[in-house]
Write a protein that holds these residues in place. Structure first.
Motif, mmCIF file in Angstrom:
data_model
loop_
_atom_site.group_PDB
_atom_site.id
_atom_site.type_symbol
_atom_site.label_atom_id
_atom_site.label_comp_id
_atom_site.label_asym_id
_atom_site.label_seq_id
_atom_site.Cartn_x
_atom_site.Cartn_y
_atom_site.Cartn_z
ATOM 1 N N ALA A 652 -3.706 7.043 6.417
ATOM 2 C CA ALA A 652 -2.755 8.135 6.186
ATOM 3 C C ALA A 652 -2.441 8.805 7.521
ATOM 4 O O ALA A 652 -3.343 9.073 8.312
ATOM 5 C CB ALA A 652 -3.349 9.154 5.222
ATOM 6 N N GLU A 653 -1.155 9.055 7.755
ATOM 7 C CA GLU A 653 -0.764 9.664 9.032
ATOM 8 C C GLU A 653 -0.981 11.173 9.057
ATOM 9 O O GLU A 653 -1.221 11.737 10.110
ATOM 10 C CB GLU A 653 0.716 9.375 9.309
ATOM 11 C CG GLU A 653 0.975 7.954 9.766
ATOM 12 C CD GLU A 653 2.376 7.798 10.348
ATOM 13 O OE1 GLU A 653 2.525 7.937 11.575
ATOM 14 O OE2 GLU A 653 3.313 7.548 9.560
ATOM 15 N N GLN A 654 -0.846 11.830 7.910
ATOM 16 C CA GLN A 654 -0.956 13.280 7.881
ATOM 17 C C GLN A 654 -2.425 13.675 7.777
ATOM 18 O O GLN A 654 -3.240 12.908 7.249
ATOM 19 C CB GLN A 654 -0.164 13.860 6.700
ATOM 20 C CG GLN A 654 1.349 13.692 6.824
ATOM 21 C CD GLN A 654 1.810 12.253 6.664
ATOM 22 O OE1 GLN A 654 1.178 11.457 5.985
ATOM 23 N NE2 GLN A 654 2.925 11.921 7.303
ATOM 24 N N SER A 655 -2.758 14.880 8.256
ATOM 25 C CA SER A 655 -4.178 15.227 8.283
ATOM 26 C C SER A 655 -4.496 16.657 7.860
ATOM 27 O O SER A 655 -5.609 16.934 7.413
ATOM 28 C CB SER A 655 -4.740 14.989 9.689
ATOM 29 O OG SER A 655 -4.096 15.841 10.618
ATOM 30 N N ASN A 656 -3.562 17.569 8.036
ATOM 31 C CA ASN A 656 -3.881 18.979 7.749
ATOM 32 C C ASN A 656 -2.562 19.696 7.447
ATOM 33 O O ASN A 656 -1.498 19.071 7.434
ATOM 34 C CB ASN A 656 -4.620 19.602 8.945
ATOM 35 C CG ASN A 656 -5.477 20.800 8.555
ATOM 36 O OD1 ASN A 656 -5.118 21.605 7.694
ATOM 37 N ND2 ASN A 656 -6.620 20.944 9.198
ATOM 38 N N PHE A 657 -2.628 20.983 7.207
ATOM 39 C CA PHE A 657 -1.432 21.688 6.740
ATOM 40 C C PHE A 657 -0.338 21.825 7.803
ATOM 41 O O PHE A 657 0.778 22.206 7.488
ATOM 42 C CB PHE A 657 -1.809 23.064 6.180
ATOM 43 C CG PHE A 657 -2.692 22.973 4.959
ATOM 44 C CD1 PHE A 657 -2.337 22.157 3.894
ATOM 45 C CD2 PHE A 657 -3.870 23.684 4.878
ATOM 46 C CE1 PHE A 657 -3.147 22.054 2.770
ATOM 47 C CE2 PHE A 657 -4.685 23.592 3.760
ATOM 48 C CZ PHE A 657 -4.328 22.776 2.698
ATOM 49 N N HIS A 658 -0.651 21.491 9.069
ATOM 50 C CA HIS A 658 0.406 21.534 10.087
ATOM 51 C C HIS A 658 1.372 20.366 9.920
ATOM 52 O O HIS A 658 2.542 20.478 10.273
ATOM 53 C CB HIS A 658 -0.195 21.537 11.498
ATOM 54 C CG HIS A 658 -0.875 20.246 11.838
ATOM 55 N ND1 HIS A 658 -2.085 19.875 11.276
ATOM 56 C CD2 HIS A 658 -0.515 19.218 12.656
ATOM 57 C CE1 HIS A 658 -2.432 18.681 11.753
ATOM 58 N NE2 HIS A 658 -1.501 18.271 12.588
ATOM 59 N N ASP A 659 0.873 19.246 9.374
ATOM 60 C CA ASP A 659 1.775 18.107 9.173
ATOM 61 C C ASP A 659 1.860 17.683 7.702
ATOM 62 O O ASP A 659 2.529 16.702 7.378
ATOM 63 C CB ASP A 659 1.409 16.920 10.087
ATOM 64 C CG ASP A 659 -0.013 16.416 9.870
ATOM 65 O OD1 ASP A 659 -0.683 16.883 8.935
ATOM 66 O OD2 ASP A 659 -0.453 15.552 10.655
ATOM 67 N N TYR A 660 1.159 18.399 6.838
ATOM 68 C CA TYR A 660 1.339 18.198 5.400
ATOM 69 C C TYR A 660 1.619 19.588 4.832
ATOM 70 O O TYR A 660 0.722 20.337 4.470
ATOM 71 C CB TYR A 660 0.108 17.530 4.764
ATOM 72 C CG TYR A 660 0.424 16.994 3.389
ATOM 73 C CD1 TYR A 660 1.216 15.863 3.230
ATOM 74 C CD2 TYR A 660 -0.039 17.642 2.250
ATOM 75 C CE1 TYR A 660 1.537 15.388 1.962
ATOM 76 C CE2 TYR A 660 0.287 17.170 0.985
ATOM 77 C CZ TYR A 660 1.060 16.049 0.846
ATOM 78 O OH TYR A 660 1.395 15.580 -0.400
ATOM 79 N N ARG A 661 2.878 19.898 4.782
ATOM 80 C CA ARG A 661 3.359 21.264 4.645
ATOM 81 C C ARG A 661 3.243 21.778 3.221
ATOM 82 O O ARG A 661 3.569 21.078 2.268
ATOM 83 C CB ARG A 661 4.826 21.252 5.109
ATOM 84 C CG ARG A 661 5.635 22.467 4.809
ATOM 85 C CD ARG A 661 5.641 23.438 5.965
ATOM 86 N NE ARG A 661 6.927 24.135 6.049
ATOM 87 C CZ ARG A 661 7.299 25.136 5.247
ATOM 88 N NH1 ARG A 661 6.537 25.534 4.274
ATOM 89 N NH2 ARG A 661 8.473 25.711 5.422
ATOM 90 N N MET A 662 2.799 23.022 3.110
ATOM 91 C CA MET A 662 2.734 23.714 1.826
ATOM 92 C C MET A 662 3.787 24.828 1.810
ATOM 93 O O MET A 662 4.035 25.466 2.821
ATOM 94 C CB MET A 662 1.364 24.371 1.643
ATOM 95 C CG MET A 662 0.201 23.405 1.601
ATOM 96 S SD MET A 662 0.163 22.514 0.041
ATOM 97 C CE MET A 662 0.009 20.848 0.655
#
Lengths: 722, 155
Positions: A652-662
């Motif tokens: 998976a490329e995304q890791s945290n809320f900076h790149d998996y936006r809420m």
């Protein structure tokens, strides 16, 4: 109030638990742990598995499933209380013990809080438990008075005899009632006589939350406890090859580095030290055969499923699609795509466990305590009866904490390696985002044929996606069809004579699982957007088009009309504002949504108003249902605007809320909830609310811009939520 | 040894100066109200007050809190009385799972400490914490309600 991890049903184990409460401070909670309340007053009497009554008239109602914010810990006991005729203000709620459920032959039944089924699947036996207990209390009072039970009635925790007004409280007769034979066939109340069901009741767990006293899995504190951080192979399914711990040896607080089959754990005296040290453990992984898989290669694989002539299952076949399509006056074809999504429970995955003397105690945020218990027993190699899964509040669930139970196996494996010492394992957000069981990606081809008047004669869909059922619980698929993959297509309620729905099962190494609303989080977007395409091609109003096609589906039609009416469908809107509509069934409930949207030249989508309709048959706790609908809006808007897990080099490329936006508060639109319970059935509440939102918003975007959205998320179309 | 005051109580902790305040609170001092959500100051579940200012304690080294005052959700109620923000949170049934709510409440209390009558725009700007369950509409309502209470108690 201090509550012990006391276990009413296994006194031999109490010593450890009692000690843990004394030293660790215990868990201060507003609700209670198994048996704790019943134990506190020695004379508390269990009338049946669900109802315990204390001599001081406190009513203890047990709750078997989990609480993750869906509110069922309050609304399920309301069902018991309704029939019991007790004073709700004196009701206390405690969790049923998972261990006792094993020993008492599943006296509390299914403990899973999944699939929006807590109320709809347990309503009957919960109401029956309340009614049975009530009849036993009445019989006991009648015996004491020497009068026929038929002359007595119960209300507000009192039994009354006739008009004379002799009264006894529940607490006074509980002991005698418990000794009576439970009546076999109690009669449940007519819904029109309900006093509690349908009234907004305050949720039991909220005050503790607001005071910071709520205890989640992450908050468990035990004497002598150690902490573990873990790293898993970044490529799904990979294995550990080797580790080099030279850099962390002798480091402050580090107790042990554990090389496990598919992960490495560092055990330390606090979690931060464990996590920091883990970064300095050199790990070599055997990534296996999937190190080159990418989003592009996955897309190619799914596309193969759309074109394949073999390995295709038929989920529904009405009439003859091919013939009807060939002769259609107008043909419409489209492809839709929905991506992988992470759950992102705000509390990352974790598990605290102690393995000692052949027993296992587990504290974990789980949606299924029975599954956690079974996984803990299997991992530790002990019988089910030797395991307890202590109940805590979940920091979000959304399906992640139900089926997989990977975190329990890890936590217990670590605790087994550290036998005798309690260990709290906690994932980082990065592990949580990159080792999820994702909502499956799905590629869908659709075709429809319209007659000269624009009415659809033929509808075809083929879904190419990974099967959750075949890959997570690993169950055989009936006729090759995963019902989640084709949900809301195979049960298309519209009057269309020729329908063919196909499923191409295309499993990959990317783990997939149940994600709030699952198939209904994606297929209604496809179905209701394509339906809009048909209405548009027919030159018809999208609401009227659906109404005609749903004329013989009264529940779908009912919620569609109620929602459209509340939204003022057809009435003029301010310049630049446009409406979209959608309707679907999900989890036994019927939903509809109307979105009012404007789109500016920078691609900022402003949702002026979102009207959400729900017909769940019966509404138990109305304010909580409204809250679930509001929450569903945020969950779905987050997913449809930004949600996408992409794969590169097998991971998976995304890791945290900076790149998996809420979504944030400033983006919250005005949401109006229309509750339209039509009675006669019990539908779900936690998930259905999401189903109609994405298509309603995308149909409004089409009305505003002429741009048809056929793939999510919207960020990939240069659109963002204003 | 690093000294800090948490909810009015003085503590000495023997930890690395770079250890985040959040983990000192949770694992050393057993103050469990502040939660871990992301570790990179994105979600705000770990929000506490440092000398009255809201900070994301997962990204504040404990050395920065040395000899300072830390307030967590556990220290918000005074003399057994809930803070008006906590009361409003109960009245409006704000939390769902509740995991983010101690951070949300601490952020809201900080906002109202500076701005007794915040507009919707002020709330938008100040309340950047993530709530995965989607309680945003009720958070807004509850902040306005708490502002009203604070105003009337002041008057």
């Amino acid at each position: 109030m201090k509550t012990r991890f006391a276990r009413k049903f296994e006194p031999a184990r109490r010593k450890f638990l009692k000690q843990s409460a004394a030293i660790g401070g215990g868990l201060s909670v507003g609700f209670n742990f198994p048996g704790a309340l019943a134990q506190k007053a020695g004379a508390a009497v269990e009338i049946n598995a669900w109802v315990v009554i204390r001599p001081d008239d406190a009513i203890i109602i047990r709750y078997a499933r989990s609480e993750m914010g869906q509110g069922s810990m309050t609304s399920a006991p309301m069902l018991v209380a309704e029939e019991l005729e007790c004073d709700w203000r004196r009701v206390k709620i405690e969790y049923a013990s998972a261990n006792a459920n094993v020993k008492r032959k599943r006296a509390w039944g299914d403990m899973a809080a999944v699939g929006s089924r807590t109320i709809r699947n347990s309503q009957e036996y919960l109401r029956r438990a309340g009614a049975t207990a009530r009849e036993m209390l009445i019989a006991a009072a009648a015996q004491q008075w020497g009068v026929p039970a038929s002359e007595c009635s119960a209300s507000n925790s009192f039994i009354t005899h006739g008009a004379g007004g002799r009264r006894l409280s529940f607490g006074k007769v509980a002991d005698a009632a418990a000794k009576l034979e439970p009546p076999k066939d109690v009669k449940l109340k007519d819904p029109k006589n309900w006093k509690l069901i349908g009234k907004s009741v305050k949720r039991i767990d909220i005050p503790d939350t607001v005071m910071g006293k709520q205890r989640f899995g992450i908050d468990v504190q035990l004497p002598g406890m150690l902490y573990a951080a873990i790293a898993q192979c970044p490529v799904f399914g990979g294995k550990l090859k080797s580790i080099d711990t030279a850099k962390v040896e002798g480091r402050r607080g580090i107790v042990k580095v554990l090389p496990m089959e598919s992960f490495v754990a560092v055990v330390a005296d606090n979690w931060w030290r464990a996590k920091e040290a883990l970064r300095d453990v050199h790990i070599e992984w055997d990534v296996g055969a999937n190190g080159n898989v990418s989003s592009a290669s996955l897309m190619e694989f799914y596309r193969g499923g759309l074109d394949a002539q073999t390995d295709i299952a038929t989920a529904r076949k009405d009439g003859d699609f091919d013939q009807a399509f060939a002769s259609a006056a107008k043909k419409i074809e489209a492809e839709y795509y929905t991506p992988y999504l992470a759950h992102s429970c705000l509390e990352p995955m974790g598990c605290t466990a102690i393995v000692k003397d052949g027993n296992v105690d587990v504290w974990t945020s789980t949606q299924n305590a029975e599954a956690s218990l079974a996984n803990a027993a299997a991992t530790a190699g002990v019988p089910l009866e030797n395991v307890e899964v202590h109940r805590v509040q979940l920091g979000g669930g959304f399906g992640r904490r139900g089926g997989a139970q990977d975190f329990v196996r890890q936590g217990v494996a670590i605790a087994k390696a550290m036998e005798g010492t309690p260990v709290k394992m906690l994932w980082t957000r990065e592990e949580d985002t990159q080792h999820d069981f994702y909502r499956p990606a799905s590629l869908i081809r659709l075709k429809a044929g319209l007659d000269a008047s624009g009415s659809p004669l033929a509808w075809y869909s083929r879904v190419s996606a990974t099967s959750i059922i075949a890959t997570l619980p690993r169950l055989p698929l009936k006729d090759g069809v995963d019902p989640q993959a084709v949900a809301s297509l195979n049960d298309l309620p519209h009057a269309i004579p020729n329908v063919r729905i196909e499923y191409a099962q295309r499993n990959t190494h990317v783990p997939v699982g149940f994600w709030r609303t699952v198939g209904h989080s994606q297929n209604p977007f496809v179905r209701e957007s394509f339906m809009d395409e048909l209405a548009s091609a027919a030159g018809k109003d999208p609401y009227e088009y659906r109404r005609t096609l749903l004329a013989k589906s009264p529940k779908d039609l009912g919620v569609l009309e109620a929602t459209a009416k509340a939204a003022g469908w057809g009435q003029p809107l301010p310049a630049g504002v446009f409406r979209g509509i959608a309707q679907t069934e999900a989890y036994g409930s019927y939903t509809s949504a109307v979105a009012e949207v404007s789109v500016d030249k920078n691609g900022e989508v402003r949702i002026h108003r979102l009207v959400l309709g729900l017909d769940p048959g019966y509404v138990v706790n109305p304010d909580n249902v409204v809250a679930q609908m509001q929450g569903s809006s945020v969950f779905m808007l987050t997913a449809m605007f930004w949600g996408e897990i992409t794969i590169k080099e097998g991971r998976a490329e995304q890791s945290n809320f900076h790149d998996y936006r809420m979504m944030r508060l400033r983006e919250m639109p005005k949401v109006e909830v229309v509750l339209a319970p039509s009675g006669g059935f019990w539908g779900g509440v936690g998930e259905p609310g999401q189903a109609s939102i994405a298509p309603a918003v995308c149909n409004a975007i089409f009305a505003a811009t002429g741009k048809r959205i056929r793939a999510l998320p919207l960020k990939n179309h240069g659109l963002t939520l204003a | 040894m690093i000294e800090l005051t948490v909810n009015g109580k003085r503590h000495s902790v023997d930890v690395e100066p770079e250890m985040p305040l959040l983990w000192v609170l949770r694992d050393v001092l057993d103050v469990k109200g502040p939660k871990f959500g992301c570790g990179i100051a994105q979600c705000g579940a770990c929000t506490v007050h440092l000398n009255g200012e809201p900070v994301r304690s997962c990204s504040v080294p404990v050395s920065a809190a040395a000899d300072q005052k830390v307030l967590t959700i556990e220290g918000l109620a005074q003399r057994g009385q809930l803070h008006p923000v906590q009361k409003a949170w109960i009245d409006h049934e704000v939390p769902q799972c509740g995991y983010c709510q101690s951070g949300q409440i601490m952020a809201a209390v900080a906002l109202l400490g500076k701005n007794r009558d915040p507009s919707d725009k002020d709330i938008d700007a100040a309340m950047t914490n993530i709530c995965r369950c989607g309680t945003y509409a009720r958070i807004r309502t509850a902040i306005h309600a708490a502002a009203k209470t604070l105003k009337s108690t002041k008057a």
